[in-house]
Write a protein that holds these residues in place. Structure first.
Motif, PDB file in Angstrom:
ATOM      1  N   ALA B  14       0.837  -1.210   0.000  1.00 52.45           N
ATOM      2  CA  ALA B  14       0.000   0.000   0.000  1.00 52.45           C
ATOM      3  C   ALA B  14       0.869   1.256   0.000  1.00 52.45           C
ATOM      4  O   ALA B  14       0.554   2.234  -0.686  1.00 52.45           O
ATOM      5  N   VAL B  17       2.145   1.734  -3.508  1.00 48.91           N
ATOM      6  CA  VAL B  17       1.090   2.234  -4.410  1.00 48.91           C
ATOM      7  C   VAL B  17       0.870   3.734  -4.163  1.00 48.91           C
ATOM      8  O   VAL B  17       0.778   4.531  -5.098  1.00 48.91           O
ATOM      9  N   LYS B 108      -9.859   3.007  -1.072  1.00 49.11           N
ATOM     10  CA  LYS B 108      -8.998   2.099  -1.826  1.00 49.11           C
ATOM     11  C   LYS B 108      -9.858   1.327  -2.813  1.00 49.11           C
ATOM     12  O   LYS B 108     -10.998   1.016  -2.479  1.00 49.11           O
ATOM     13  N   PRO B 109      -9.386   0.960  -3.987  1.00 50.08           N
ATOM     14  CA  PRO B 109      -8.059   1.237  -4.519  1.00 50.08           C
ATOM     15  C   PRO B 109      -7.904   2.691  -4.953  1.00 50.08           C
ATOM     16  O   PRO B 109      -8.826   3.250  -5.555  1.00 50.08           O
ATOM     17  N   VAL B 110      -6.756   3.263  -4.647  1.00 48.86           N
ATOM     18  CA  VAL B 110      -6.515   4.664  -4.986  1.00 48.86           C
ATOM     19  C   VAL B 110      -5.964   4.772  -6.410  1.00 48.86           C
ATOM     20  O   VAL B 110      -5.459   3.804  -6.960  1.00 48.86           O
TER      21      VAL B 110
END
Lengths: 169, 131
Positions: B14, B17, B108-110
């Motif tokens: 994370a 990302v 999320k997801p970003v």
């Protein structure tokens, strides 16, 4: 004819497709009638994430190691050589976290709050799953992935939240 | 100008990302520091002149909302803009986090686009604050 959609099935499918596309650029396809076991035990990886609020249960993802490796490579970009095992497991844990959140959002709608636990990962087949209420298979990049929803609490939610839709036959 | 960013998330994936999204969103030149839990992030915020904190909610030791509370209740730290990223983002929680002082809450997801939008909001807020 009115057909009742299973809200859990719909929520899992939406969550899997959105998460895998958003994080790993994977186009997923739902598959019916796939064999329950994916690969031999030593080639699998699983992650379990607890739902703690407003109902208790688990979301479990199981997939072949080779697919987890491919997903990690898609997310991390160019990696030469082998990806460390802990990176693959962390990738799967983060996928499960996002997927479970999206699943709950789809299931409950945006107004209801929900809580998630921390993911637990393991190799091989996931230890015995009791109270499995939904098991769905998906395919992406030539590999299969299975998502289980566990917990009888979800059944009550499912009944409360079942939507009806008119389907032309 | 954003020179130092702190990313708090217990998942290294994370954090990677988030880092990548920030770089694509135009903050590739900023120094990015990483923390694996809320307490570590709070220590970093105390010891660095952070221009932005991006935090997850569900973390061990100190969760994201406690971190946000600690920062916004400290006269020395409360000017640090906080963006929350979470897989637990219902509207009720989003309102609560904004009330606590977060300037943006991203589910999320970003994506880089979501970061760009949130950073524009931060820029508008700081321009409005200067006037």
């Amino acid at each position: 004819m009115i057909e009742r959609e299973d809200p859990i099935k719909t929520a899992v499918t939406t969550a899997v497709c959105a998460t895998m596309e958003g994080m790993a650029f994977e186009q997923m396809e739902s598959i019916e009638g796939a064999p329950d076991q994916l690969e031999s035990e030593d080639k699998n990886l699983w992650v379990s994430l607890e739902i703690v609020n407003p109902c208790r249960g688990q979301v479990i993802i199981e997939l072949p190691w080779v697919y987890a490796d491919l997903v990690a490579r898609a997310m991390y970009g160019e990696i030469d050589g082998d990806i460390p095992e802990e990176v693959i497991q962390d990738t799967l844990a983060e996928l499960s976290n996002t997927l479970a959140g999206r699943f709950m959002l789809e299931l409950l709608g945006p107004d209801l709050d929900y809580g998630l636990g921390f993911p637990i990962t393991g190799k091989g087949f996931c230890p015995s799953i009791e109270d499995r209420i939904q098991s769905l298979h998906f395919a992406g990049s030539g590999h299969n992935l299975r998502v289980d929803v566990v917990g009888n609490d979800f059944k009550e939610f499912s009944e409360k939240l079942t939507k009806t839709s008119e389907v032309m036959t | 100008m954003i020179k130092t960013i702190i990313i708090a998330d217990d998942s290294r994936t994370a954090r990677m990302v988030t880092r990548r999204c920030l770089e694509i969103a135009g903050l590739g030149d900023a120094e990015i520091l990483e923390a694996a839990d809320g307490q570590e992030a709070l220590d970093l915020v105390k010891n660095h002149a952070a221009d932005l904190l991006v935090t997850d909610l569900n973390m061990p030791h100190m969760e994201g909302s406690a971190l946000l509370r600690a920062i916004k209740s400290s006269p020395r730290l409360n000017a640090v803009p906080v963006m929350v990223i979470s897989s637990m983002s219902s509207q009720a929680r989003e309102h609560e986090l904004i009330k606590l002082g977060a300037f943006a809450v991203l589910p999320k997801p970003v994506s880089p686009a979501a970061f760009m939008e949130a950073l524009e909001l931060l820029s508008e807020n700081s321009i409005a604050g200067e006037k």
